[in-house]
Design a protein around this motif. Structure first.
Motif, short mmCIF file in Angstrom:
data_model
loop_
_atom_site.label_atom_id
_atom_site.label_comp_id
_atom_site.label_asym_id
_atom_site.label_seq_id
_atom_site.Cartn_x
_atom_site.Cartn_y
_atom_site.Cartn_z
N SER A 1 33.45 2.50 37.29
CA SER A 1 32.79 1.42 36.55
C SER A 1 31.87 1.88 35.44
CB SER A 1 31.98 0.54 37.52
OG SER A 1 32.82 -0.21 38.34
N SER A 2 31.47 3.14 35.48
CA SER A 2 30.39 3.57 34.58
C SER A 2 30.83 3.63 33.12
CB SER A 2 29.90 4.97 34.97
OG SER A 2 29.46 5.02 36.30
N TYR A 3 32.13 3.83 32.88
CA TYR A 3 32.58 4.10 31.52
C TYR A 3 33.65 3.10 31.09
CZ TYR A 3 30.01 8.38 32.41
OH TYR A 3 29.02 9.26 32.73
N ASN A 4 33.62 2.79 29.80
CA ASN A 4 34.63 1.90 29.24
C ASN A 4 35.96 2.62 29.16
OD1 ASN A 4 33.10 -0.49 28.64
ND2 ASN A 4 32.09 0.68 27.02
N CYS A 5 36.97 1.92 29.57
CA CYS A 5 38.31 2.52 29.53
C CYS A 5 39.27 1.39 29.90
CB CYS A 5 38.38 3.65 30.56
SG CYS A 5 39.97 4.44 30.65
N ASP A 6 40.29 1.20 29.11
CA ASP A 6 41.17 0.05 29.34
C ASP A 6 42.13 0.26 30.49
OD1 ASP A 6 41.50 -0.67 25.77
OD2 ASP A 6 40.07 -1.39 27.28
N ASN A 7 42.34 1.51 30.84
CA ASN A 7 43.34 1.82 31.86
C ASN A 7 42.68 2.58 33.01
OD1 ASN A 7 45.78 0.99 30.15
ND2 ASN A 7 44.74 2.51 28.86
N LYS A 8 42.57 1.90 34.12
CA LYS A 8 41.90 2.51 35.28
C LYS A 8 42.74 2.29 36.53
CE LYS A 8 37.17 1.77 33.62
NZ LYS A 8 35.91 1.01 33.81
N ARG A 9 42.64 3.25 37.43
CA ARG A 9 43.38 3.11 38.67
C ARG A 9 42.62 3.78 39.80
NH1 ARG A 9 49.18 4.61 37.79
NH2 ARG A 9 48.60 6.79 38.04
N PHE A 10 42.64 3.06 40.93
CA PHE A 10 42.06 3.60 42.15
C PHE A 10 43.13 3.60 43.21
CE2 PHE A 10 39.03 4.95 45.08
CZ PHE A 10 38.92 4.13 46.19
N ASP A 11 43.33 4.76 43.80
CA ASP A 11 44.41 4.91 44.78
C ASP A 11 43.81 5.67 45.95
OD1 ASP A 11 47.79 6.37 44.59
OD2 ASP A 11 46.73 5.27 46.17
N CYS A 12 43.70 4.99 47.08
CA CYS A 12 42.88 5.55 48.15
C CYS A 12 43.56 5.44 49.50
CB CYS A 12 41.54 4.81 48.18
SG CYS A 12 40.48 5.23 49.58
N ASP A 13 43.57 6.53 50.23
CA ASP A 13 43.99 6.54 51.62
C ASP A 13 42.76 6.75 52.49
OD1 ASP A 13 47.08 8.43 51.13
OD2 ASP A 13 46.61 6.30 50.91
N VAL A 14 42.58 5.90 53.47
CA VAL A 14 41.48 6.05 54.42
C VAL A 14 42.09 6.52 55.73
CG1 VAL A 14 39.50 4.94 55.51
CG2 VAL A 14 40.34 4.09 53.30
N MET A 15 41.63 7.69 56.19
CA MET A 15 42.29 8.36 57.32
C MET A 15 41.43 8.39 58.56
SD MET A 15 44.95 9.09 55.61
CE MET A 15 45.87 10.01 56.84
N TYR A 16 42.07 8.24 59.69
CA TYR A 16 41.42 8.49 60.97
C TYR A 16 41.40 10.00 61.22
CZ TYR A 16 41.82 3.66 62.90
OH TYR A 16 41.69 2.32 63.17
N THR A 17 40.28 10.48 61.76
CA THR A 17 40.22 11.84 62.30
C THR A 17 39.32 11.80 63.53
OG1 THR A 17 38.23 12.55 61.13
CG2 THR A 17 40.33 12.81 59.94
N ASN A 18 39.05 12.98 64.07
CA ASN A 18 38.24 13.04 65.29
C ASN A 18 36.84 13.61 65.05
OD1 ASN A 18 41.36 13.86 66.49
ND2 ASN A 18 40.22 12.17 67.47
N ILE A 19 36.29 13.38 63.87
CA ILE A 19 34.91 13.81 63.60
C ILE A 19 33.94 12.74 64.13
CG2 ILE A 19 35.60 15.12 61.56
CD1 ILE A 19 34.46 12.87 59.82
N PRO A 20 32.66 13.07 64.28
CA PRO A 20 31.68 12.03 64.62
C PRO A 20 31.78 10.90 63.60
CG PRO A 20 30.67 14.18 64.80
CD PRO A 20 32.03 14.41 64.21
N VAL A 21 31.48 9.70 64.03
CA VAL A 21 31.89 8.51 63.29
C VAL A 21 31.10 8.28 62.01
CG1 VAL A 21 32.33 6.04 63.48
CG2 VAL A 21 32.39 7.47 65.52
N PRO A 22 31.75 8.27 60.87
CA PRO A 22 31.06 7.83 59.64
C PRO A 22 30.85 6.32 59.63
CG PRO A 22 32.89 9.32 59.15
CD PRO A 22 33.03 8.90 60.58
N GLY A 23 29.86 5.93 58.88
CA GLY A 23 29.57 4.50 58.76
C GLY A 23 28.84 4.25 57.46
N ALA A 24 27.88 3.37 57.50
CA ALA A 24 27.11 3.09 56.30
C ALA A 24 26.02 4.13 56.14
CB ALA A 24 26.48 1.70 56.40
N TYR A 25 25.83 4.60 54.92
CA TYR A 25 24.68 5.44 54.61
C TYR A 25 24.36 5.15 53.14
CZ TYR A 25 21.76 9.70 54.13
OH TYR A 25 20.75 10.60 53.91
N ARG A 26 23.15 4.94 52.91
CA ARG A 26 22.58 4.54 51.63
C ARG A 26 23.34 5.15 50.45
NH1 ARG A 26 16.19 5.86 50.55
NH2 ARG A 26 15.89 4.64 48.64
N GLY A 27 23.83 4.25 49.61
CA GLY A 27 24.70 4.71 48.53
C GLY A 27 26.14 4.29 48.78
#
Lengths: 246, 973
Positions: free
Chosen positions: B538-564
């Protein structure tokens, strides 16, 4: 807090030694390590605070520090060389420094302890009391046989006060326990050098070949190769600084 | 046994157990100011004056204390007045949550007793044993100095912002004169650059002392652990020693037989009700992949069982008696390996649905595109691709998670808990315990830090189940180790940026491919990654943007919300990437960014597609636009403060007297969000009291952020009264209006607007009543100020008179108003982050010597609390960049679950820290406000990375910048 079965506070050394000779009876100095350890086996604690083991005496050319003297007291005492005072201050933060004792610090044999390294290069000798009486043991010998402290009591530590001293360390942040620290003292009969983070305890090394025969372990803060690199680099740096080089 | 101590000057005999700490004994004696932080004493929250010296009571046995003197903060509370040290901490905004302020005040007393004029080094050394995640120690140092001055008989300057002249016209950049330096002032004083567009106000914009200041500086009971309940049982959790295992059998018989044990719960005796624990609006994003107790464990530290017993020690022993047979399964910890064919399937249970591809451990696939990225990249003059890795850290609030549950007299479930999301918690908890929402009450008292870790329904279900099983109150307080491995963390990510630029350096395409590691449970996994995409594109002007994201399960201690919430991760990559592009193009890094960053009027053209409920292009009438942006003033002020002109000065970069040191300066452009549009909602109600004061009820959650104060200031401004006439009560689901809670930087903007609306309703009625009393025909001609209602002809009537008239005398009514607010807008705050560093090129050690953030948060309702938020945010961001990391062994167990090995910054090693608040007028916000809570987390890591590059020419694209990592990078170059 570990499971504590009993607490006793002997009034004299004889009583203390007698209690410590019993199974699972351990000395309690400041408590910053013992009381913080939640996973130890059930223990009987023998509190040393009433044994008159505090005090700093700077007569006879050597400094004698009572084993129950806190790091805060050492830091504040102008009879102590600046090197020992600064090492005491950097060993722990303010709220733990007022409790932790020099005897407890030595007994911990903490491989990262800058204070132990500083004591080593100040030719520290530990006065120990056991069933045979008192004896003076070089600090490096105590560190190499930590199990002796299970049945012996540290009474005091004698340190030399002369010479120039430099401590160089690398940690994650300025006041972090160092990954590796090198303490070097230049006195009338040459250099003394001790390094932390490269062995099970801080070790005296040969200043001319400081990393010879070192085989540091790896951990997440630094692997063995990096620790050797730090030891070499910081050792060289301390010698250069003591020699007035940059 | 009995001990005899001199407690606050009185000889006191206390019964205690032999294993009991002095902390526990003191709290039983009512010394609520002495607080638990960790059993190692590292946090200092438990510090008392022990024989006159500051010492952590967590590591002193009560038995050891026999015969000694102990002084706690309560010793100062002999009447209603404040000791000068307490007053100084209140006046300077030195406490946010106030959890550790008892220790700070006692340490100050000790220090000033020894030395009435301590140096800053001495002050910081005193504070070295008190860890603080909130203030960066900036204002506590100022508080000590102020207290010292007062006790020396001097009269210190009132603690007010330093007003600086703008350096720009708010739109265009300026050339900063290298010889120009800002006026000198203490770091603690926020520098405020006013805007002529902002109207003048009386209460809003003032550095008001926090409404809870007295409670906090006196150490009065305020936190969950401070409230005693008769018959309280204590809970402990049995955690999994395995990263991935099935529970074959569980035998609780020996645990149940232990005297003092009242209940043992686990998957065999607790109903299997699916949920997701993230504290978010209804409906919680899917999949709902958790149950209170499962027959499978998915990380080291996952819950297996829980015990309620008469003491924590008995509960802990009972846990050790529970016999569990596991079938240990293979585990995977890296997000890039979790999708491999041979990776173990983490959620193979049939009753978790809506997993994108369970066999590949793919929880979500998130995709959004504007324009045609592939084509634009193909046609770009230059393209760049870089991959970054960011790691796992823990919010580490000094107050661990703690909850107490009980059945009240009507047998409704009540949970007093350290939560950021009381209303979400109520909604989520009720079905887990088989109750209706109306029969559940959540009370949030004061919290000792949250930072997102408490934006979770984490342990409330455990205490609730146990309270129902035992029909007694039950409390669970996590240990420090549990806080590390069994609460919530930041999401590790692998980010790949691809950017195309034209021949003039304009961005033509930007793609962010992200693999997010959500650990074993989805919780905030979808939304954090979405926000990473949003903030990362979002920070920069650009007519062509793409976000492609895989969210993966693993066995680490559980991530959650953290400021930011995804932004620190994304901006590390983005701002490093932009720096490198600039350098390759031969452009000044700030100039290159300036050419491309969004300005007033520009569209935020990917934002709607990456909201919590993504919107398609077809559904939109128009894209949101940037309406206020003070970045040029931020850059000017920050550049001047850091001395940006030195960046290419070889004599500065290479100090002759220290040949192994290289110095560098780094910059990052930060843009964040303010609330979640169309989703975050807050409510407020205000009523008039007999004396003309007001009670204000808000659902908003003050974590120590000062929310209660800020909301009170907004209401006070509208009602024409001082802040002290607004009594704020917050975060009780039975009593206060709804609020989504403290997250997404929404409280000032959303809850503040609700407060303003409620106050507007009250103001209207007050004017009508005043008109009656003053015999005025046109109520709207009346003005409220100075606790009175004023007619145009100068006559007035007090609010107290209006109150007495309305409550008791004529056409009696309760004058009150309610308001709620949800916004279609998400006006971004902007900031310029600068850092100065030194790199030891022989060892790899970095020292950060200065941090400056100049932030446009609109109008800062309270500049002291606002600047405190920035200071504390930068402290946490510094740790994220430099030294904090969760380290797992090859079996997934955390090797450093304690302070010390998990390194957070102390007072005696902080860099110089300065904050500039650049005002703009954000019309959509209450009195012009935007958010300030999270943007301070975003820029420090990339700025340090860019400073390392400036100093050494070396790029490091992985966090944290530990000495070994930096050393290897330097060697590799």
């Amino acid at each position: 807090m570990s499971k504590i079965i009993s607490y006793q506070r002997p009034e004299n050394l004889e009583e203390a030694l007698s209690l410590l000779s019993l199974d699972n009876h351990v000395p309690l100095a400041g408590g910053t390590l013992l009381n913080a350890n939640e996973d130890m086996e059930p223990l009987h604690l023998v509190d040393l605070q009433s044994l008159a083991l505090k005090g700093i005496d700077n007569s006879n050319g050597k400094l004698k520090i009572g084993a129950m003297t806190t790091l805060h007291e050492i830091m504040k005492n102008s009879d102590c060389p600046d090197s020992i005072r600064l090492s005491s201050r950097s060993e722990l933060p303010s709220t733990l420094r007022t409790l932790a004792t020099i005897g407890g610090t030595i007994a911990s044999c903490d491989s990262d302890s800058q204070l132990i390294a500083s004591l080593l290069v100040h030719d520290a000798a530990v006065t120990i009391l056991n069933s045979d009486g008192e004896l003076s043991v070089p600090l490096q010998e105590v560190l190499s046989e930590p199990e002796r402290l299970e049945s012996e009591l540290i009474l005091s530590i004698d340190v030399a006060t002369d010479g120039e001293f430099i401590l160089e360390s690398t940690g994650r942040t300025p006041t972090d326990k160092p990954i590796v620290a090198v303490a070097t003292r230049h006195c009338s009969d040459g250099y003394r050098m001790a390094i932390t983070g490269v062995a099970a305890t801080p070790v005296l090394v040969d200043p001319e070949n400081p990393t010879a025969s070192l085989q540091p372990s790896s951990d997440f803060r630094g692997d063995s190769e990096y620790r050797m690199h730090l030891a070499k680099t910081l050792a060289s740096r301390t010698l250069n600084l003591l020699n007035g080089e940059k | 046994m009995q001990i005899n101590i001199e407690l606050n000057g009185q000889e006191t005999t206390i019964d205690c157990e032999v294993h009991e700490t002095l902390l526990a004994a003191l709290r039983r004696e009512g010394m609520s100011s002495v607080r638990f932080g960790s059993s190692s004493g590292e946090t200092g929250a438990s510090a008392v004056l022990f024989d006159g010296l500051l010492a952590s009571s967590e590591v002193i046995l009560a038995a050891q204390a026999n015969g000694h003197s102990v002084v706690t903060l309560e010793s100062l509370n002999t009447d209603s007045s404040l000791h000068p040290v307490q007053a100084a901490f209140a006046a300077t905004g030195a406490m946010q949550s106030g959890y550790s302020v008892g220790a700070m005040i006692l340490g100050t007393l000790q220090l000033l007793e020894e030395n009435p004029d301590p140096t800053e080094i001495e002050i910081r050394d005193m504070l070295s044993g008190i860890l603080d995640r909130e203030t960066a120690y900036v204002k506590p140092v100022a508080a000590v100095k102020q207290a010292a001055a007062v006790l020396r008989g001097e009269e210190p300057e009132p603690f007010r912002p330093l007003i600086l002249k703008p350096m720009t016209d708010g739109v265009n950049p300026v050339e900063v004169d290298p010889d120009d330096s800002p006026p000198m002032a203490s770091d603690a004083i926020p520098r405020l650059i006013p805007s002529s567009e902002v109207p003048s106000t009386s209460v809003v914009g003032q550095p008001e002392v926090k409404v809870d200041a007295v409670r906090l500086v006196k150490g009065n009971p305020a936190f969950t652990a401070d409230f005693d309940i008769r018959g309280l049982l204590h809970a402990k959790v049995l955690h999994s020693p395995h990263a991935h295992a099935r529970i074959i059998s569980i035998d609780d018989s020996e645990a149940l037989s232990l005297p003092g044990v009242h209940a043992v719960i686990h998957h065999e005796n607790i109903d299997r009700v699916k949920y997701a624990s993230g504290g978010q609006s209804y409906p919680n994003p899917k999949p709902h992949d958790q149950v209170s107790f499962d027959n499978k464990v998915r990380h080291v530290g996952d819950r297996v069982a829980a015990v309620a017993a008469e003491t924590p020690q008995i509960a802990k022993e009972a846990c050790s008696l529970i016999k569990v047979e596991y079938e240990v399964l293979p585990a995977v910890f890296d997000e890039l390996e979790a999708g491999n064919q041979d990776a173990p399937v983490i959620h193979d249970e049939v009753d978790t649905v809506d997993i994108a591809d369970r066999d590949r451990n793919l929880v979500h696939q998130i995709f959004a595109e504007r324009g045609d990225v592939d084509s634009a990249l193909k046609n770009a003059d230059r393209t760049y691709e870089q991959t970054f890795r960011v790691h796992q850290v823990q919010p580490a609030p000094i107050e661990p998670h703690i909850s107490t549950a009980w059945l009240d007299s009507d047998e409704r479930l009540v949970v007093r808990t350290a939560t950021q999301v009381p209303f979400h918690t109520r909604r989520m908890l009720a079905p887990l315990v088989g109750m209706d929402i109306k029969d559940v009450r959540i009370i949030k008292p004061r919290i000792g830090g949250g930072f997102g870790a408490k934006q979770e329904m984490l342990i409330e279900d455990i205490v609730a189940h146990l309270a129902i099983a035992t029909r007694q109150p039950v409390q669970l307080e996590l240990t420090r180790a549990e806080e590390f491995y069994a609460s919530r963390t930041r999401h590790p990510q692998t980010l790949t940026y691809r950017t195309g630029v034209d021949s003039e350096g304009n961005l033509v395409a930007q793609e962010l491919k992200l693999v997010g590691n959500t650990g074993p449970y989805g919780t905030h996994g979808y939304t954090v990654q979405t926000v990473a995409g949003l903030r990362g594109l979002s920070s920069y002007n650009c007519d062509n943007k793409r976000f492609d994201c895989d969210v993966m399960y693993t066995n680490i201690p559980v991530p959650g919300a953290y400021r930011g919430y995804g932004a620190p991760q994304a901006l590390f990559g983005l701002e490093a990437h932009m720096e490198d592009i600039a350098i390759d193009l031969g452009m000044d890094p700030i100039e290159f960014r300036r050419q491309n960053w969004v300005k007033v009027g520009d569209e935020m053209n990917i934002a709607p597609h990456l909201g919590e409920h993504g919107t398609t292009e077809e559904e939109l009438d128009e894209y949101p636009k940037v309406m206020s942006n003070g970045i040029e003033e931020c850059v000017a002020q920050g550049s001047r403060s850091i001395g940006w002109h030195r960046r290419h000065d070889e004599s500065w970069i290479n100090p002759i007297d220290r040949p192994h040191i290289r110095r560098g300066l780094g910059f990052a452009f930060c843009m964040h969000g303010t609330s979640i549009p169309f989703l975050d909602m807050g409510g407020c109600s205000i009523k008039l009291n007999d004396d003309g004061s007001f009670n204000m009820l808000v659902g908003a959650t003050d974590l120590g952020t000062g929310a209660d104060t800020v909301l009170g200031q907004i209401a006070a401004e509208v009602l024409g009264v001082p802040l002290e006439d607004i009594r704020v009560y917050s975060s009780d689901t039975d009593v206060t209006p709804f609020d989504t809670g403290a997250y997404a930087s929404s409280t000032t903007y959303i809850s503040g607007a609700a407060a303003k609306k409620a106050a507007d309703v009250v103001r209207t009625r007050l004017k009508e009543r005043a008109a009656m009393l003053l015999d005025i025909e046109i109520p709207c001609s009346i003005e409220l100020r100075d606790r009175r209602a004023w007619a145009p002809d100068g006559r007035s009537v007090s609010l107290e008179e209006i109150a007495l008239d309305s409550l008791h005398l004529n056409e009696q009514e309760q004058i009150m108003g309610t308001g709620s607010h949800v916004s279609p807008d998400c006006p971004p705050p902007f900031a310029a982050q600068f850092v100065e560093i030194e790199v030891d090129v022989e060892t790899g050690q970095i020292e950060i010597t200065k941090m400056v953030m100049a932030v446009d948060c609109g109008v800062a309702i309270n500049p002291v609390t606002a600047s405190g938020q920035v200071e504390g945010g930068m402290l946490q961001a510094l740790g994220y960049a430099h030294c904090e990391e969760i380290v797992l062994d090859d079996k997934g167990e955390m090797v450093n679950p304690s302070f010390g090995p998990y390194r957070i910054y102390r007072a005696d090693e902080m860099p110089k820290t300065e904050v500039f608040l650049v005002q703009t007028m954000e019309e959509s916000g209450p009195f012009g406000a935007k958010a300030v809570a999270e943007i301070p987390k975003d820029g420090v890591a990339p700025a340090i990375r860019n400073a390392i590059l400036n100093a050494t020419g070396v790029r490091i694209d992985e966090l944290p910048f530990t000495p070994e990592r930096v050393h290897r990078a330097l060697k590799g170059s």
